[in-house]
Design a protein around this motif. Structure first.
Motif, mmCIF file in Angstrom:
data_model
loop_
_atom_site.group_PDB
_atom_site.id
_atom_site.type_symbol
_atom_site.label_atom_id
_atom_site.label_comp_id
_atom_site.label_asym_id
_atom_site.label_seq_id
_atom_site.Cartn_x
_atom_site.Cartn_y
_atom_site.Cartn_z
ATOM 1 N N LEU A 17 3.048 -1.097 4.187
ATOM 2 C CA LEU A 17 2.447 0.232 4.075
ATOM 3 C C LEU A 17 3.586 1.240 3.990
ATOM 4 N N VAL B 129 0.870 -1.183 0.000
ATOM 5 C CA VAL B 129 0.000 0.000 0.000
ATOM 6 C C VAL B 129 0.902 1.227 0.000
ATOM 7 N N TYR C 164 -8.286 0.205 3.351
ATOM 8 C CA TYR C 164 -7.722 -1.047 2.842
ATOM 9 C C TYR C 164 -8.146 -2.225 3.726
ATOM 10 N N LYS C 165 -7.993 -2.080 5.033
ATOM 11 C CA LYS C 165 -8.337 -3.159 5.976
ATOM 12 C C LYS C 165 -9.825 -3.487 5.929
ATOM 13 N N SER D 286 1.397 -7.421 4.346
ATOM 14 C CA SER D 286 1.322 -6.192 3.573
ATOM 15 C C SER D 286 2.377 -5.220 4.052
ATOM 16 N N TRP E 35 -4.934 3.074 5.186
ATOM 17 C CA TRP E 35 -4.856 1.699 5.700
ATOM 18 C C TRP E 35 -6.200 1.229 6.239
#
Length: 144
Positions: A112, A82, A99-100, A110, A96
């Motif tokens: 970030l 990400v 995304y989560k 992942s 985030w």
């Protein structure tokens, strides 16, 4: 038919993180590498200019679409990266969280990253992914 993706945690690593530390795949699979999903609409315009969450939502929709074109889904993903164009940790956390939410319980390994700039005008968020699907699973119709 499942891909055999198994998410790995380890009791000698911090248990407070919201992602698995590794993933394994125990079945014969076809690998899929997805280019970074960007916050673009169908006309190639950057959406939600200045809005980290808004762009992250579009990125995740585009990621789902790209995966579907390859016959996969988010639960077939084994690794993501990400990217967030910001030096502020709060902006990274905002992206985030979106995304989560999209990934749900499938908390794959992942990375970030806060980066200086991304490729499109006004782009703030991008997500790239690697996925696997079991051999013999039907591909979804897409553009080949």
């Amino acid at each position: 038919m499942t891909t055999g993706v198994r998410l790995i945690r380890h009791d000698q690593l911090a248990q407070t993180v919201d992602y698995a530390y590794a993933a394994t795949v125990d079945a014969p699979v076809r690998s899929i590498w997805v280019a970074g999903a960007c916050p673009l609409d169908l006309d190639g315009n950057t959406v939600a200019v200045g809005d980290f969450a808004g762009q992250a939502h579009q990125v995740m929709r585009n990621l789902v679409t790209a995966l579907e074109g390859a016959g996969a889904s988010l639960t077939d993903v084994v690794k993501t990266t990400v990217y967030v164009a910001s030096t502020r940790q709060a902006d990274l956390v905002t992206a985030w969280k979106v995304y989560k939410e999209a990934m749900g319980e499938h908390d794959v390994p992942s990375t970030l990253l806060g980066v200086t700039v991304l490729g499109y005008d006004d782009q703030l968020v991008e997500v790239e992914a690697v996925a696997v699907i079991a051999e013999g699973r039907q591909e979804a119709p897409g553009r080949g």
